[in-house]
Design a protein around this motif. Sequence first.
Motif, PDB file in Angstrom:
ATOM      1  N   SER A   1       1.015  -2.148  -4.254  1.00 52.73           N
ATOM      2  CA  SER A   1       1.553  -3.330  -3.572  1.00 52.73           C
ATOM      3  C   SER A   1       2.112  -4.297  -4.608  1.00 52.73           C
ATOM      4  CB  SER A   1       0.458  -4.044  -2.758  1.00 52.73           C
ATOM      5  OG  SER A   1      -0.067  -3.197  -1.755  1.00 52.73           O
TER       6      SER A   1
ATOM      7  N   ALA B   1       2.238   4.871  -0.923  1.00 51.23           N
ATOM      8  CA  ALA B   1       1.595   6.111  -1.370  1.00 51.23           C
ATOM      9  C   ALA B   1       2.629   7.226  -1.392  1.00 51.23           C
ATOM     10  CB  ALA B   1       0.444   6.478  -0.452  1.00 51.23           C
TER      11      ALA B   1
ATOM     12  N   HIS C   1       0.812  -1.225   0.000  1.00 53.60           N
ATOM     13  CA  HIS C   1       0.000   0.000   0.000  1.00 53.60           C
ATOM     14  C   HIS C   1       0.846   1.276   0.000  1.00 53.60           C
ATOM     15  CE1 HIS C   1      -3.176  -2.843   0.784  1.00 53.60           C
ATOM     16  NE2 HIS C   1      -2.582  -3.224   1.908  1.00 53.60           N
TER      17      HIS C   1
ATOM     18  N   ASP D   1      -0.291   5.432  -5.678  1.00 53.83           N
ATOM     19  CA  ASP D   1      -1.573   5.270  -4.986  1.00 53.83           C
ATOM     20  C   ASP D   1      -1.834   3.808  -4.643  1.00 53.83           C
ATOM     21  OD1 ASP D   1      -4.091   5.619  -3.946  1.00 53.83           O
ATOM     22  OD2 ASP D   1      -5.068   6.046  -5.861  1.00 53.83           O
ATOM     23  N   ASP D   2      -1.656   3.442  -3.360  1.00 48.80           N
ATOM     24  CA  ASP D   2      -2.010   2.114  -2.848  1.00 48.80           C
ATOM     25  C   ASP D   2      -1.328   1.004  -3.652  1.00 48.80           C
ATOM     26  OD1 ASP D   2      -3.301   0.460  -1.011  1.00 48.80           O
ATOM     27  OD2 ASP D   2      -4.992   0.126  -2.355  1.00 48.80           O
TER      28      ASP D   2
ATOM     29  N   GLY E   1       2.538   3.539   3.598  1.00 49.68           N
ATOM     30  CA  GLY E   1       2.736   2.158   3.209  1.00 49.68           C
ATOM     31  C   GLY E   1       3.970   1.559   3.859  1.00 49.68           C
TER      32      GLY E   1
END
Length: 241
Positions: A30, A14, A12, A27-28, A65
């Motif tokens: 992973s 950012a 996650h 953005d998010d 994150g």
Amino acid sequence: MRKDAPIISCFHLAVHAVGDRQRKLIDDLSLEIPAGSWNEVVGDPGSGKSLLFGILSLRFEADGGKLVVGGRNFGRLSRRGVADLRRTIASCGERPIMLEQRTVLENLVLPFVVRGDDSRAVAICEGLLEEVGLTRHRDLPVAALSHEERLIVGALRAIAPSPQLVLIDGVLEQLPEESRRTIMRLLQQRHLAGGTIIIFGRGESQNARRGSVFRLANGAVDHVIEAQSHERVPESMGRVA
């Protein structure tokens, strides 16, 4: 580290635009990178490739994150821990940063010195310069190099000390075909010796068929093509598409 264990795990991530906390450049995001694997991160300009390169190469920290490299949580490391971790990583950005008034050979040897393993550094670096046809530039200051030569020397500096993890951002697509193939071959050799390779660029190479491809769009992973296996990439697959 066991075979196929993640050398990099992102959770996650950012990154916010400067002065605009509402807009996220990453953005998010992973992803996982297995140790000893070949990986390519592709996307259009502005997709977040270079930002992700900066985070994974430990050049800067994401706003949010979690990043785990080599089993170590980057956000919890002390300064000394970060320095130790960086010694296991080598990277070259699209504008290589080098010691301008130092010679090509001095720049290439520097990572060996930092790692405390410089006994064979000169011989290794001279051999690489011969492979790329830059032996005559051995004692030139980096400031005297052409743009193409700087890119080649920057890539060699990342490959030369045989690090566990090599990240290359936007270099191969700037090189002419012959130089690109030579650098790709050297990256393949590092991969065959057990290194993890991550290449960032606009499009994937033929090597991507044996590795994983992460396509970015708007700062997020838009599509993933996972490796069928994590077998070493054969050296015959060297052309960049």
